[in-house]
Design an enzyme around this catalytic site. Structure first.
Site, PDB file in Angstrom:
ATOM      1  N   ASP A  82       0.856  -1.192   0.000  1.00 43.73           N
ATOM      2  CA  ASP A  82       0.000   0.000   0.000  1.00 43.73           C
ATOM      3  C   ASP A  82       0.895   1.247   0.000  1.00 43.73           C
ATOM      4  O   ASP A  82       1.840   1.337   0.790  1.00 43.73           O
ATOM      5  CB  ASP A  82      -0.884  -0.034   1.258  1.00 43.73           C
ATOM      6  CG  ASP A  82      -2.007   0.994   1.242  1.00 43.73           C
ATOM      7  OD1 ASP A  82      -2.363   1.475   0.150  1.00 43.73           O
ATOM      8  OD2 ASP A  82      -2.526   1.292   2.329  1.00 43.73           O
ATOM      9  N   GLU A 141      -1.426   6.016  -8.773  1.00 41.07           N
ATOM     10  CA  GLU A 141      -2.397   6.986  -8.233  1.00 41.07           C
ATOM     11  C   GLU A 141      -2.258   8.321  -8.953  1.00 41.07           C
ATOM     12  O   GLU A 141      -1.153   8.824  -9.145  1.00 41.07           O
ATOM     13  CB  GLU A 141      -2.198   7.195  -6.726  1.00 41.07           C
ATOM     14  CG  GLU A 141      -3.127   8.293  -6.173  1.00 41.07           C
ATOM     15  CD  GLU A 141      -3.268   8.316  -4.658  1.00 41.07           C
ATOM     16  OE1 GLU A 141      -3.268   7.240  -4.043  1.00 41.07           O
ATOM     17  OE2 GLU A 141      -3.381   9.424  -4.103  1.00 41.07           O
ATOM     18  N   HIS A 231      -9.342   4.979  -2.524  1.00 42.46           N
ATOM     19  CA  HIS A 231      -8.663   5.048  -1.220  1.00 42.46           C
ATOM     20  C   HIS A 231      -9.560   5.802  -0.241  1.00 42.46           C
ATOM     21  O   HIS A 231     -10.534   6.438  -0.632  1.00 42.46           O
ATOM     22  CB  HIS A 231      -7.316   5.761  -1.369  1.00 42.46           C
ATOM     23  CG  HIS A 231      -6.253   4.877  -1.948  1.00 42.46           C
ATOM     24  ND1 HIS A 231      -5.163   4.455  -1.228  1.00 42.46           N
ATOM     25  CD2 HIS A 231      -6.132   4.320  -3.171  1.00 42.46           C
ATOM     26  CE1 HIS A 231      -4.408   3.687  -1.988  1.00 42.46           C
ATOM     27  NE2 HIS A 231      -4.970   3.580  -3.184  1.00 42.46           N
ATOM     28  N   GLY A 232      -9.189   5.725   1.029  1.00 44.49           N
ATOM     29  CA  GLY A 232      -9.935   6.458   2.053  1.00 44.49           C
ATOM     30  C   GLY A 232     -11.392   6.046   2.091  1.00 44.49           C
ATOM     31  O   GLY A 232     -12.283   6.879   2.240  1.00 44.49           O
ATOM     32  N   ILE A 275      -9.690  -0.129   2.817  1.00 47.98           N
ATOM     33  CA  ILE A 275     -10.314   0.049   4.133  1.00 47.98           C
ATOM     34  C   ILE A 275      -9.330  -0.316   5.236  1.00 47.98           C
ATOM     35  O   ILE A 275      -8.855  -1.449   5.312  1.00 47.98           O
ATOM     36  CB  ILE A 275     -11.586  -0.819   4.250  1.00 47.98           C
ATOM     37  CG1 ILE A 275     -12.638  -0.337   3.240  1.00 47.98           C
ATOM     38  CG2 ILE A 275     -12.139  -0.781   5.683  1.00 47.98           C
ATOM     39  CD1 ILE A 275     -13.874  -1.213   3.153  1.00 47.98           C
ATOM     40  N   THR A 277      -9.251   2.247   8.436  1.00 48.79           N
ATOM     41  CA  THR A 277      -9.799   2.929   9.618  1.00 48.79           C
ATOM     42  C   THR A 277     -10.966   2.163  10.253  1.00 48.79           C
ATOM     43  O   THR A 277     -11.027   2.030  11.487  1.00 48.79           O
ATOM     44  CB  THR A 277     -10.236   4.355   9.222  1.00 48.79           C
ATOM     45  OG1 THR A 277      -9.075   5.083   8.810  1.00 48.79           O
ATOM     46  CG2 THR A 277     -10.901   5.077  10.380  1.00 48.79           C
TER      47      THR A 277
HETATM   48  P1  13P Z   1      -9.279   4.597   5.343  1.00 52.28           P
HETATM   49  O1  13P Z   1      -8.435   5.429   6.268  1.00 52.28           O
HETATM   50  O2  13P Z   1     -10.518   5.321   4.923  1.00 52.28           O
HETATM   51  O3  13P Z   1      -9.592   3.264   5.914  1.00 52.28           O
HETATM   52  O4  13P Z   1      -8.435   4.373   3.993  1.00 52.28           O
HETATM   53  C1  13P Z   1      -7.402   3.406   3.938  1.00 52.28           C
HETATM   54  C2  13P Z   1      -6.574   3.540   2.690  1.00 52.28           C
HETATM   55  O5  13P Z   1      -6.907   4.210   1.743  1.00 52.28           O
HETATM   56  C3  13P Z   1      -5.307   2.768   2.674  1.00 52.28           C
HETATM   57  O6  13P Z   1      -4.574   3.009   1.507  1.00 52.28           O
HETATM   58  O1  G3H Z   2      -2.728   4.667   3.765  1.00 47.93           O
HETATM   59  C1  G3H Z   2      -3.167   4.612   4.894  1.00 47.93           C
HETATM   60  C2  G3H Z   2      -3.373   3.324   5.587  1.00 47.93           C
HETATM   61  O2  G3H Z   2      -4.457   3.482   6.470  1.00 47.93           O
HETATM   62  C3  G3H Z   2      -2.119   2.864   6.291  1.00 47.93           C
HETATM   63  O3  G3H Z   2      -1.814   3.687   7.360  1.00 47.93           O
HETATM   64  O4  G3H Z   2       0.592   4.298   7.100  1.00 47.93           O
HETATM   65  O5  G3H Z   2      -0.563   4.391   9.343  1.00 47.93           O
HETATM   66  O6  G3H Z   2      -0.017   2.190   8.276  1.00 47.93           O
HETATM   67  P1  G3H Z   2      -0.361   3.641   8.054  1.00 47.93           P
HETATM   68 ZN    ZN Z   3      -4.652   4.945   0.698  1.00 47.14          ZN
HETATM   69 NA    NA Z   4      -2.802   0.715  -2.313  1.00 43.19          NA
END
Ligand code: 13P
Ligand code: G3H
Ligand code: ZN
Ligand code: NA
Length: 331
Positions: A82, A141, A231-232, A275, A277
């Protein structure tokens, strides 16, 4: 068995569903994801951020994924990097057996500064060449994750790019998306349409002013064969906010991305839904409840088991809502 992101998303596109990509940092999260997938026969995308890789340790994380794949041999598992911040992060992920990497060239290598379009194309193209030669998929992205409410972007350290970007610059430009996919040959494209990472996405129930789902529809019209990534995408459910706050937490009222909006995205080419959070909140609520109700408890299993259960439940709900049920055995 292990599978690439490309293979999973091609199947999802062919059968009109979307796949949640859940972040992993530890064993309980890994078990929760796999138990949920097994319960509904869903294919799996597990993703690790750079922070997760350093928290869990690359070798421990690698062996954990090996174990999860061995435990559930009938479930296809894509292990995804990620938000890779450069070719080196993506290369080491591949060395550790990841079957997919995200090269996030929307930001400079510091993962804070918005990058130029030319930099993004160049670095993503180089990673795609390298990854494809190893049989590994690539997510790119385009656009900047951030809040349309404040007009601010969002960097990994939580500080926005205040003043550096205007409102519209946060959204992915459909013309540029067409050019980007052609130039980089990415397998999946993450787009910006008003979401941000973390719990504090919106100060009210989002509408079209702050959650620009029309951007997805436009990009899908222009790029009908490109797998789109949101994302998010945590929904930040009210009941999880309430549990956390009921048992001593202090989370100000907030709104996330409604599941129905994600379902609308899935009808318009969204195949991967990130996902993290929601799962963090599910675990934290369960842990707070145990610690508040049983202040004498000190065995970590007493709160980590309910935490795992709460995450498993949430993962199942999203698998079902996104149409993943029963898909694993069809791949
Ligand atoms: P959230 O913070 O909305 O769960 O998004 C996670 C995310 O986009 C990780 O790349
Ligand atoms: O991209 C965001 C993800 O929620 C990962 O978060 O970098 O705190 O592990 P993190
Ligand atoms: Zn992300
Ligand atoms: Na990703």
């Amino acid at each position: 068995a292990r599978i690439t992101l490309r293979q999973l998303l091609d199947h999802a596109a062919e059968h009109d569903y979307g796949l949640p990509a859940y972040n992993i940092n530890n064993m309980e999260q890994g078990l929760a994801i796999m138990e949920a997938a097994d319960a509904v026969n869903a294919p799996v995308i597990i993703q690790a951020s750079r922070g997760a890789r350093s928290y869990a340790n690359d070798i421990v994380l690698t062996r954990l994924i090996d174990a999860l794949v061995e435990l559930y041999p009938h479930i296809p598992v894509c292990m995804h990097q990620d938000h890779g911040n450069g070719p080196a992060t993506c290369a080491t992920a591949i060395q550790y057996g990841f079957t997919s990497v995200m090269m996030d060239g929307s930001l400079e290598e510091d993962a804070k500064t918005p990058a130029s379009y030319d930099y993004n194309v160049d670095v993503t193209r180089r990673v795609t060449e390298m990854a494809h030669s190893c049989g590994v998929s690539v997510e790119g992205e385009l656009g900047v994750l951030g809040s349309l409410e404040t007009g601010m972007g969002e960097a990994e350290d939580g500080h926005g790019f205040e003043g550096k970007l205007d409102h519209s610059a946060l959204l992915t430009d459909p013309d540029q998306a067409v050019d980007f996919v052609k130039a980089t040959k990415v397998d999946a494209l993450a787009i910006a349409m008003g979401t941000s990472h973390g719990a504090y996405k919106f100060t009210r129930q989002p509408d079209g002013e702050v959650l620009a789902m029309n951007v997805i529809e436009e990009i899908h019209r222009r790029l009908p064969n490109t797998h789109l990534v949101m994302h998010g995408s945590s929904s930040v459910p009210q009941d999880l906010q309430d549990i956390i706050n009921q048992y001593g937490g202090q989370m100000p009222q907030t709104w996330g991305v409604p599941v129905e909006e994600i379902q609308r995205g899935i009808k318009n080419g969204v195949r991967k839904v990130n996902i993290d959070t929601d799962n963090r909140m599910a675990m934290t609520g369960a842990i707070r409840k145990v610690l508040a109700e049983k202040p004498g408890e000190f065995d970590p299993r007493a709160y980590l088991k309910p935490a795992k259960e709460a995450m498993r439940k949430l993962c199942i709900e999203r698998y079902q809502a996104f149409g993943c049920e029963g898909q694993a055995s069809k791949i």
